[in-house]
Write a protein that holds these residues in place. Structure first.
Motif, short mmCIF file in Angstrom:
data_model
loop_
_atom_site.label_atom_id
_atom_site.label_comp_id
_atom_site.label_asym_id
_atom_site.label_seq_id
_atom_site.Cartn_x
_atom_site.Cartn_y
_atom_site.Cartn_z
N ASP A 11 -7.24 1.20 -7.56
CA ASP A 11 -6.15 1.73 -6.74
C ASP A 11 -6.14 3.25 -6.76
OD1 ASP A 11 -4.85 -0.77 -5.94
OD2 ASP A 11 -4.36 -0.99 -8.05
N ALA A 56 0.83 -1.21 0.00
CA ALA A 56 0.00 0.00 0.00
C ALA A 56 0.86 1.26 0.00
CB ALA A 56 -0.93 -0.01 1.22
N ARG A 108 -4.64 10.49 -0.36
CA ARG A 108 -4.33 11.30 -1.53
C ARG A 108 -5.57 11.59 -2.38
NH1 ARG A 108 -3.49 9.13 -5.63
NH2 ARG A 108 -2.69 7.21 -4.75
N ARG A 111 2.57 1.61 -3.44
CA ARG A 111 1.55 1.92 -4.45
C ARG A 111 1.15 3.39 -4.35
NH1 ARG A 111 -4.42 0.28 -3.01
NH2 ARG A 111 -3.88 1.94 -1.58
N ASP A 112 0.93 3.85 -3.13
CA ASP A 112 0.53 5.25 -2.97
C ASP A 112 1.64 6.21 -3.38
OD1 ASP A 112 -1.79 4.23 -2.07
OD2 ASP A 112 -1.59 4.86 0.02
N GLU A 113 2.87 5.84 -3.09
CA GLU A 113 3.98 6.71 -3.49
C GLU A 113 4.07 6.80 -5.01
OE1 GLU A 113 7.82 6.13 -1.72
OE2 GLU A 113 6.98 5.68 0.25
N GLY A 165 0.86 8.53 -6.39
CA GLY A 165 0.85 9.92 -5.97
C GLY A 165 1.97 10.74 -6.57
N ASP A 208 -8.90 4.38 -4.55
CA ASP A 208 -8.70 4.00 -3.17
C ASP A 208 -7.60 4.82 -2.50
OD1 ASP A 208 -8.75 2.64 -0.78
OD2 ASP A 208 -7.47 1.02 -1.49
N ALA A 209 -6.49 4.84 -3.19
CA ALA A 209 -5.21 5.20 -2.58
C ALA A 209 -5.24 6.23 -1.47
CB ALA A 209 -4.27 5.66 -3.69
N GLY A 210 -4.85 5.74 -0.32
CA GLY A 210 -4.60 6.53 0.88
C GLY A 210 -5.45 7.78 1.05
#
Lengths: 224, 224
Positions: free
Chosen positions: B87, B16, B94, B19-21, B24, B90-92
DNA sequence: AAGGGATAACTGGTCCGACCAGTGTGTGCT
DNA sequence: AGCACACACTGGTCGGACCAGTTATCCCTT
């Protein structure tokens, strides 16, 4: 020039084998995948390699792993994402589903035509000019080496899809494109045969004529 | 009743975070992901957990792993498949790309309308009747609890997409559907508001009236 | 000084073996 | 018969070791 090792990686072997068993139906939806320890023994690899393969299958929506319980096969038709198309086309010596090629061609048409419409609406002048330029390049290679033609033609559509400003179309385009290489007969079916149709499409886009662009796109993608 | 542990799995945490990095932009395309050993130290987990996370990212088309060389970040817009939509949504904490919601709605319309047309052409009588029945069920729940309405409405479209006989549409439908839950505003935007439009669609499909089905589908999916 | 090849220091890939953490099941007690 | 507990599974993680391929450096040769 040291040759790269031809031996497929252990985790890759396991992944390909299980993927094919699932997509081919040998492992039916709902069935339990053998335990990691059993798979490790069967393939003669360490358990960690099996785990990496299973993680990839889970990411693709082919299995559901649950701590303590068994890893179960999912119905990829219900839980798989579009990226599975490439696996379906690729998979081993198995015959892909009969409707696969038709499905890809139809989706390509549906998305391509709408992307052309949106591209005309939203893209900047520079992007439209680029589409037209790439259309000319592709058209110039009709009849020539298929490799070059395919590359230019794909580049043109890529620019159209990007110009449409639609992320979903762009990602779907990637998924569709990735399914082509392993099935030559599909690549044949989507290759353009008339240079004039490509040029007309480029001109329509360049002129921001949405109706003409859409109808030219339909001509290219869904003739007949 | 032993509660399931709330602690996210180690490999899941790493996945996670990375993926977010990547999505983002903190890890830009072309950049090298830190080595597995470095990541293991950073997250305080074993290297194996890092590897599982990286394998999933590679499967999704977010990174390219190469033996001996560094693992590099790919441009997910070019290499990601449609499943990345979930994703992105979803992502964090962000903020997702601004065009995400619009993209999903447009693609849903494009595919839905064509699937309706193909369903009328190809599906059997039983399937058409089932679509009509589910349309009635969905229509009956307009104004009621959104959860029930969404479920019935999705079931109806699922049947249409299956009936279209197009595998790519079916897989794309899965990908699109999966992106909705994490963005309530998107779920709102695709929820039908008029029972009559749903019923009309069901009737058109039932009657094998392709033109009417397509235009009713357009009414439902792309009003205005 | 410039070129090129050996080499050392990375990278990822795999293995071993152990133990933790949830599930499921069978068994023995009540 | 019903229930609770122990045991035998399942997946999840850990530590450490070594193999394999790449890349950068450094020294030797020209």
């Amino acid at each position: 020039m040291p040759r790269a090792s031809d031996a497929p990686r252990a985790s890759e072997r396991v992944h390909a084998a299980l993927r094919d068993e699932i997509l081919g139906g040998a492992l039916a939806p709902g069935a339990a995948v053998p335990s990691e320890r059993a798979l490790a023994k069967r393939f003669g690899v360490h358990r960690q390699s099996v785990r990496e393969a299973l993680k990839r299958l889970e990411q693709a929506g082919l299995v559901r792993i649950s701590h303590g319980g068994a890893t179960r096969v999912l119905d990829w038709r219900d839980s798989g994402g579009l990226e599975i198309l490439a696996d379906l086309a690729d998979a081993g010596g198995r015959e892909p589903p009969a409707e696969l090629a038709r499905s890809i061609i139809e989706m390509r048409a549906s998305i391509g035509i709408d992307a052309a419409r949106l591209c005309v609406e939203r893209a900047g002048e520079a992007e439209l000019a680029e589409v037209n330029r790439l259309a000319g390049e592709a058209a110039a290679h009709v009849g020539g080496p298929v490799e070059t033609l395919e590359e230019r033609y794909a580049a043109m559509w890529r620019t159209v899809v990007i110009g449409s400003g639609n992320l979903a179309y762009r990602l779907a385009f990637n998924s569709l494109l990735r399914a082509l290489p392993s099935r030559p007969e599909m690549a044949d079916a989507v290759r353009p045969s008339e240079a004039e149709a490509i040029r007309a499409f480029g001109a329509a886009v360049r002129a921001r004529d949405g109706g003409a662009a859409a109808s030219c796109a339909r001509e290219l993608l869904a003739p007949g």
